[in-house]
Design an enzyme around this catalytic site. Structure first.
Site, PDB file in Angstrom:
ATOM      1  N   PRO A 181      -5.386 -21.830  22.492  1.00  0.00           N
ATOM      2  CA  PRO A 181      -5.227 -22.069  21.054  1.00  0.00           C
ATOM      3  C   PRO A 181      -5.099 -23.535  20.619  1.00  0.00           C
ATOM      4  O   PRO A 181      -5.027 -23.802  19.424  1.00  0.00           O
ATOM      5  CB  PRO A 181      -3.945 -21.304  20.713  1.00  0.00           C
ATOM      6  CG  PRO A 181      -3.175 -21.251  21.983  1.00  0.00           C
ATOM      7  CD  PRO A 181      -4.191 -21.205  23.081  1.00  0.00           C
ATOM      8  N   TYR A 186     -12.671 -30.718  15.323  1.00  0.00           N
ATOM      9  CA  TYR A 186     -11.494 -30.050  14.749  1.00  0.00           C
ATOM     10  C   TYR A 186     -11.811 -29.413  13.390  1.00  0.00           C
ATOM     11  O   TYR A 186     -11.402 -28.289  13.119  1.00  0.00           O
ATOM     12  CB  TYR A 186     -10.323 -31.040  14.639  1.00  0.00           C
ATOM     13  CG  TYR A 186      -9.003 -30.337  14.427  1.00  0.00           C
ATOM     14  CD1 TYR A 186      -8.291 -29.815  15.502  1.00  0.00           C
ATOM     15  CD2 TYR A 186      -8.492 -30.152  13.147  1.00  0.00           C
ATOM     16  CE1 TYR A 186      -7.104 -29.122  15.307  1.00  0.00           C
ATOM     17  CE2 TYR A 186      -7.299 -29.466  12.950  1.00  0.00           C
ATOM     18  CZ  TYR A 186      -6.613 -28.956  14.035  1.00  0.00           C
ATOM     19  OH  TYR A 186      -5.445 -28.268  13.845  1.00  0.00           O
ATOM     20  N   TYR A 191       0.457 -32.555  16.710  1.00  0.00           N
ATOM     21  CA  TYR A 191       0.190 -32.191  18.105  1.00  0.00           C
ATOM     22  C   TYR A 191       0.909 -33.212  18.971  1.00  0.00           C
ATOM     23  O   TYR A 191       0.576 -34.405  18.908  1.00  0.00           O
ATOM     24  CB  TYR A 191      -1.314 -32.221  18.393  1.00  0.00           C
ATOM     25  CG  TYR A 191      -2.075 -31.053  17.799  1.00  0.00           C
ATOM     26  CD1 TYR A 191      -2.498 -31.071  16.471  1.00  0.00           C
ATOM     27  CD2 TYR A 191      -2.376 -29.934  18.564  1.00  0.00           C
ATOM     28  CE1 TYR A 191      -3.189 -30.005  15.933  1.00  0.00           C
ATOM     29  CE2 TYR A 191      -3.077 -28.860  18.033  1.00  0.00           C
ATOM     30  CZ  TYR A 191      -3.480 -28.898  16.716  1.00  0.00           C
ATOM     31  OH  TYR A 191      -4.166 -27.831  16.190  1.00  0.00           O
ATOM     32  N   HIS A 206      -5.557 -29.741   4.202  1.00  0.00           N
ATOM     33  CA  HIS A 206      -5.091 -30.921   4.935  1.00  0.00           C
ATOM     34  C   HIS A 206      -6.266 -31.856   5.227  1.00  0.00           C
ATOM     35  O   HIS A 206      -7.336 -31.402   5.600  1.00  0.00           O
ATOM     36  CB  HIS A 206      -4.467 -30.513   6.275  1.00  0.00           C
ATOM     37  CG  HIS A 206      -3.108 -29.917   6.136  1.00  0.00           C
ATOM     38  ND1 HIS A 206      -2.270 -29.705   7.190  1.00  0.00           N
ATOM     39  CD2 HIS A 206      -2.431 -29.483   5.046  1.00  0.00           C
ATOM     40  CE1 HIS A 206      -1.140 -29.176   6.768  1.00  0.00           C
ATOM     41  NE2 HIS A 206      -1.223 -29.011   5.472  1.00  0.00           N
ATOM     42  N   LYS A 250      -9.125 -22.612  17.283  1.00  0.00           N
ATOM     43  CA  LYS A 250     -10.521 -22.194  17.128  1.00  0.00           C
ATOM     44  C   LYS A 250     -10.800 -20.689  17.173  1.00  0.00           C
ATOM     45  O   LYS A 250     -11.878 -20.254  16.771  1.00  0.00           O
ATOM     46  CB  LYS A 250     -11.375 -22.854  18.229  1.00  0.00           C
ATOM     47  CG  LYS A 250     -11.509 -24.356  18.096  1.00  0.00           C
ATOM     48  CD  LYS A 250     -12.309 -24.706  16.872  1.00  0.00           C
ATOM     49  CE  LYS A 250     -12.350 -26.174  16.584  1.00  0.00           C
ATOM     50  NZ  LYS A 250     -12.363 -26.482  15.163  1.00  0.00           N
TER      51      LYS A 250
END
Ligand code: FAD
Ligand code: DHB
Length: 400
Positions: A296, A388, A204, A75, A300
């Site tokens: 979460p 990220y 998200y 992605h 990570k």
């Protein structure tokens, strides 16, 4: 009692323990892995799904990246959804081409167990009554019981890779560790649904009823999460209630279709930030969830566990190559630099996206302002993106 001898005794055959065993083998160092559960159990556990760029690089450099290469889904961005609007964060464009890869944790563990068994490496599954001793001196041992009776492994070092509920961290004298901890007033209900993902990228979602996350496992399997009460049991969440809540939270102006399919797994995960310092006591080194837990939201936990054992493997390789203990002595300090940056990011993502029971209209406006800032400022988006996709690895750059 059956006695065995090895260089490094590893407690726990999750991602941290199995990657450590593999990296040590490649450096010519012997180890024995002791795992409490069965092989099937550790290979089937549904957990994390997002690999950072550096984690994928590590899998490839360690020679266990072939299936990841074939089956991983790369992605280049994620979506932030709030106020009924969709905003894309171009992870690759903001980080000089870095990506994340969807490849479930259980596949990582399967690849590492296969690699271990292919080289004839020792691994004991279904070990009971596991304990560690003698690690404050220079004669550490691991004891356990299995179908062959009581076993004792004598080793030079013990690696405590046995997760948050393992035995290694609690075996260290309480006064030797400092614990930093935060709990959150919510949890995640996670489901697996047999249906094609509704989006090509992760979503998200910030909503006044609480956070929601759309992720995936394969072209025909969707992974979804809903913020829920930490005291909720899965029984409180019927399939109808789950779909209704997902539709409500993911709704966007102009419409967006959420695919529904049979729910094949449900679970509630508590949210916690936790660090035990230092990550070493005498001859025992703790790594991964045994030493720290992150909520979460930043994806990570697994990545951080593998970053720890990379540092530990490099330190052990240097020690066995020439006797220098300097990297072993700096192991905890090296790892904790990354641990705290990842703690900060995971706390920040969690605080940004969840509904806090005690929050007030000011806090909610501030959250939306921050989301607005991230999705309209390149500098702010870049900070999210570089964390990220994963900050650069600590420790020796050319390892393995
Ligand atoms: P673990 O994976 O916990 O492995 C430890 C191993 O040690 C296990 O195999 C265990 O069976 C074994 N063990 C325990 N006690 C003993 C003992 N006494 N003797 C021998 N062996 C023992 N992270 C994300 O990024 N995204 C997610 O969605 C996500 N979901 C999660 C859901 C759950 C329910 C949990 C618990 C964690 C989740 N995580 C998630 C976190 C991520 O999965 C962990 O950070 C990762 O598994 C850490 O790997 P580890 O090897 O350090 O520990
Ligand atoms: C997944 C889990 C996470 O915690 C996250 O932040 C993103 C994706 C997942 O399980 O796919």
């Amino acid at each position: 009692m059956n006695q065995l001898r090895t260089q490094v005794g590893i407690v726990g055959g999750g991602p941290a323990g199995m990657m450590l065993a593999h990296l040590l083998h490649r450096a010519g160092i012997e180890s024995i892995v002791v795992e409490a559960r069965s092989r099937d159990y550790v290979q089937e556990r549904v957990r994390a799904g997002v690999l950072e760029q550096g984690t994928c690089d590590l899998m490839h450099a360690a020679g266990v990246g072939a299936r990841l290469e074939r089956e991983g889904i790369t992605h280049q961005g994620i979506e932030l959804r709030f106020g009924g609007q969709r905003h894309r964060i171009d992870l690759s464009g903001l980080t000089g081409g870095k990506t994340i890869t969807i490849y479930p944790q259980r596949e990582v563990v399967k690849d590492l167990i296969d690699a271990r068994i292919a080289v004839g490496g020792a691994i004991f599954f279904e070990a009971e009554e596991v304990s560690i001793r003698g690690f404050d001196g220079d004669a550490p041992t691991i004891q356990f019981r299995d179908s062959g009776g009581v076993q004792e492994i004598r080793c030079d070092f013990i690696a405590g890779c046995d997760g948050f509920h393992g035995v290694c961290r609690p075996s260290i004298p309480a006064g030797a560790l400092t614990i930093f901890e935060r709990t959150y007033p919510f949890a995640w209900l996670g489901i697996l649904a047999e249906v094609a993902p509704s989006s090509d990228e992760l979503i998200y979602c910030h909503h006044e009823r609480g956070f929601a996350l759309h992720s995936m496992r394969s072209p025909s399997l969707t992974r979804l999460y809903l913020q829920c009460d930490p005291n909720d049991s899965v029984a409180a969440w019927s399939d109808e209630r789950i779909w209704e809540e997902l539709h409500t939270r993911f709704a966007v102006a102009g419409g967006w279709k959420l695919n529904e399919g049979p729910i094949v797994q449900k679970g509630v995960t508590p949210m916690r930030s936790f660090v035990a310092e230092p990550m070493r006591y005498g001859h025992v080194f703790i790594a991964g969830d045994a030493a720290h837990i992150v909520p979460p939201t930043g994806a990570k936990g697994l990545n951080l566990a593998l970053a720890d054992v990379r540092v530990l493997a490099a330190a052990l390789a240097k020690y066995y190559a020439g006797g220098s203990r300097d990297l072993l002595d700096s192991y905890s300090q090296t790892c904790l630099k990354r641990v705290w940056k990842v703690q900060r990011f995971s706390w920040w993502m969690t605080s940004l996206l969840h509904r806090f029971p005690a929050d007030n209209p000011f806090d909610r406006r501030r959250q939306v302002a921050e989301l607005d800032y991230i999705t309209s400022s390149r500098a702010a988006a870049q900070s999210l993106a570089e964390n990220y996709v994963g900050l650069p690895m600590e420790g020796p750059q050319r390892f393995p």
